[in-house]
Scaffold this motif. Structure first.
Motif, PDB file in Angstrom:
ATOM      1  N   UNK A  57     -85.184  -8.539  24.083  1.00  0.00           N
ATOM      2  CA  UNK A  57     -83.877  -8.019  24.738  1.00  0.00           C
ATOM      3  C   UNK A  57     -83.209  -6.832  24.274  1.00  0.00           C
ATOM      4  N   UNK A  58     -83.830  -6.001  23.429  1.00  0.00           N
ATOM      5  CA  UNK A  58     -83.703  -4.721  23.390  1.00  0.00           C
ATOM      6  C   UNK A  58     -82.879  -4.592  22.003  1.00  0.00           C
ATOM      7  N   UNK A  59     -81.531  -4.823  21.588  1.00  0.00           N
ATOM      8  CA  UNK A  59     -81.067  -5.218  20.333  1.00  0.00           C
ATOM      9  C   UNK A  59     -81.618  -6.063  19.412  1.00  0.00           C
ATOM     10  N   UNK A  60     -82.443  -7.182  20.092  1.00  0.00           N
ATOM     11  CA  UNK A  60     -82.966  -8.184  19.038  1.00  0.00           C
ATOM     12  C   UNK A  60     -84.313  -8.820  20.104  1.00  0.00           C
ATOM     13  N   UNK A  61     -85.256  -9.195  19.348  1.00  0.00           N
ATOM     14  CA  UNK A  61     -86.471  -9.974  19.725  1.00  0.00           C
ATOM     15  C   UNK A  61     -86.469 -11.151  19.365  1.00  0.00           C
ATOM     16  N   UNK A  62     -87.203 -12.132  20.110  1.00  0.00           N
ATOM     17  CA  UNK A  62     -87.121 -13.452  19.893  1.00  0.00           C
ATOM     18  C   UNK A  62     -88.750 -13.780  19.872  1.00  0.00           C
ATOM     19  N   UNK A  63     -89.178 -14.256  18.770  1.00  0.00           N
ATOM     20  CA  UNK A  63     -90.578 -14.759  18.504  1.00  0.00           C
ATOM     21  C   UNK A  63     -90.722 -16.031  18.692  1.00  0.00           C
ATOM     22  N   UNK A  64     -91.304 -16.819  19.300  1.00  0.00           N
ATOM     23  CA  UNK A  64     -91.643 -18.248  19.466  1.00  0.00           C
ATOM     24  C   UNK A  64     -93.016 -18.328  19.064  1.00  0.00           C
ATOM     25  N   UNK A  65     -93.588 -18.980  17.834  1.00  0.00           N
ATOM     26  CA  UNK A  65     -94.964 -18.958  17.707  1.00  0.00           C
ATOM     27  C   UNK A  65     -95.307 -20.601  17.475  1.00  0.00           C
ATOM     28  N   UNK A  66     -96.370 -20.828  18.023  1.00  0.00           N
ATOM     29  CA  UNK A  66     -97.181 -22.026  17.503  1.00  0.00           C
ATOM     30  C   UNK A  66     -97.294 -22.028  16.012  1.00  0.00           C
TER      31      UNK A  66
ATOM     32  N   UNK B 159     -82.353  -4.476  16.068  1.00  0.00           N
ATOM     33  CA  UNK B 159     -81.416  -4.919  15.177  1.00  0.00           C
ATOM     34  C   UNK B 159     -81.891  -6.210  14.528  1.00  0.00           C
ATOM     35  N   UNK B 160     -82.348  -7.069  15.353  1.00  0.00           N
ATOM     36  CA  UNK B 160     -82.732  -8.433  14.674  1.00  0.00           C
ATOM     37  C   UNK B 160     -84.115  -8.995  15.255  1.00  0.00           C
ATOM     38  N   UNK B 161     -84.649  -9.823  14.519  1.00  0.00           N
ATOM     39  CA  UNK B 161     -86.009 -10.656  14.907  1.00  0.00           C
ATOM     40  C   UNK B 161     -85.425 -11.850  14.703  1.00  0.00           C
ATOM     41  N   UNK B 162     -85.410 -12.949  15.585  1.00  0.00           N
ATOM     42  CA  UNK B 162     -85.203 -14.219  15.492  1.00  0.00           C
ATOM     43  C   UNK B 162     -86.770 -15.020  15.617  1.00  0.00           C
ATOM     44  N   UNK B 163     -87.179 -15.580  14.684  1.00  0.00           N
ATOM     45  CA  UNK B 163     -88.480 -16.313  14.529  1.00  0.00           C
ATOM     46  C   UNK B 163     -88.570 -17.653  14.246  1.00  0.00           C
ATOM     47  N   UNK B 164     -89.366 -18.357  15.227  1.00  0.00           N
ATOM     48  CA  UNK B 164     -89.180 -19.617  15.162  1.00  0.00           C
ATOM     49  C   UNK B 164     -90.584 -20.350  15.334  1.00  0.00           C
ATOM     50  N   UNK B 165     -90.825 -21.367  14.864  1.00  0.00           N
ATOM     51  CA  UNK B 165     -92.223 -22.034  15.127  1.00  0.00           C
ATOM     52  C   UNK B 165     -92.005 -23.389  16.052  1.00  0.00           C
ATOM     53  N   UNK B 166     -93.172 -23.748  16.639  1.00  0.00           N
ATOM     54  CA  UNK B 166     -93.116 -25.245  17.168  1.00  0.00           C
ATOM     55  C   UNK B 166     -94.619 -25.699  17.052  1.00  0.00           C
ATOM     56  N   UNK B 167     -94.602 -26.820  17.056  1.00  0.00           N
ATOM     57  CA  UNK B 167     -95.852 -27.655  17.073  1.00  0.00           C
ATOM     58  C   UNK B 167     -96.950 -27.736  18.379  1.00  0.00           C
ATOM     59  N   UNK B 168     -96.472 -27.329  19.392  1.00  0.00           N
ATOM     60  CA  UNK B 168     -97.247 -27.457  20.482  1.00  0.00           C
ATOM     61  C   UNK B 168     -97.132 -26.269  21.248  1.00  0.00           C
ATOM     62  N   UNK B 169     -98.085 -26.011  22.221  1.00  0.00           N
ATOM     63  CA  UNK B 169     -97.775 -24.984  23.352  1.00  0.00           C
ATOM     64  C   UNK B 169     -96.721 -25.354  24.253  1.00  0.00           C
ATOM     65  N   UNK B 170     -96.544 -26.752  24.552  1.00  0.00           N
ATOM     66  CA  UNK B 170     -95.643 -27.063  25.496  1.00  0.00           C
ATOM     67  C   UNK B 170     -94.301 -26.884  24.798  1.00  0.00           C
ATOM     68  N   UNK B 171     -93.979 -27.131  23.579  1.00  0.00           N
ATOM     69  CA  UNK B 171     -92.865 -26.895  22.811  1.00  0.00           C
ATOM     70  C   UNK B 171     -92.400 -25.386  22.917  1.00  0.00           C
ATOM     71  N   UNK B 172     -93.469 -24.611  22.477  1.00  0.00           N
ATOM     72  CA  UNK B 172     -93.298 -22.867  22.361  1.00  0.00           C
ATOM     73  C   UNK B 172     -92.819 -22.568  23.825  1.00  0.00           C
ATOM     74  N   UNK B 173     -93.113 -23.126  24.944  1.00  0.00           N
ATOM     75  CA  UNK B 173     -92.687 -22.595  26.539  1.00  0.00           C
ATOM     76  C   UNK B 173     -91.355 -23.313  26.541  1.00  0.00           C
ATOM     77  N   UNK B 174     -91.224 -24.412  26.049  1.00  0.00           N
ATOM     78  CA  UNK B 174     -89.748 -25.139  26.202  1.00  0.00           C
ATOM     79  C   UNK B 174     -88.698 -24.477  25.529  1.00  0.00           C
ATOM     80  N   UNK B 175     -88.898 -24.029  24.272  1.00  0.00           N
ATOM     81  CA  UNK B 175     -88.133 -23.133  23.663  1.00  0.00           C
ATOM     82  C   UNK B 175     -87.910 -21.702  24.260  1.00  0.00           C
ATOM     83  N   UNK B 176     -88.898 -21.303  24.615  1.00  0.00           N
ATOM     84  CA  UNK B 176     -88.636 -19.901  25.494  1.00  0.00           C
ATOM     85  C   UNK B 176     -87.983 -19.897  26.491  1.00  0.00           C
TER      86      UNK B 176
END
Length: 117
Positions: free
Chosen positions: A84-93, A37-54
């Protein structure tokens, strides 16, 4: 406990924002595809931050009794997908987000203002 998908999407948004995720976008896909139903997309400036957000997203949703069905990208931390089935979270560098440009691929999906959910 959260009752509906929209409330969970808000929780995800807040969890990303708590860890200083950038350019958070919520795409509504329910009238376009059956993938989610939804994609939530976000960016991070480092690999460490990508992991911390996820990790923060997973933790906040587990507190609500909601568990990830599938996750990918934990090894490289350049693009982590939480399904998560109904939504997917994409955390990108940031570099990966620009390269893959999911918003362009799903250009028919309307952006949702988090306040309107």
């Amino acid at each position: 406990m959260v009752d509906n998908v929209e409330q969970l999407v808000k929780k995800v948004y807040e969890a990303i924002d708590d860890k200083k995720g950038e350019d958070i976008a919520v795409l509504e896909l329910k009238n376009i595809t059956s993938i989610a139903d939804y994609f939530i997309i976000a960016s991070a400036t480092s690999e460490r931050q990508v992991k911390a957000i996820a990790d923060n997203v997973e933790e906040k949703l587990q507190e609500e009794g909601v568990f990830v069905k599938r996750k990918d990208g934990q090894n490289s931390c350049r693009w982590i997908l939480l399904d998560y089935g109904d939504f997917m979270v994409h955390i990108f560098h940031s570099e990966e987000r620009a390269f893959y440009d999911l918003e362009r691929l799903w250009k028919d999906a309307p952006y949702k203002d988090i306040q309107s959910l």
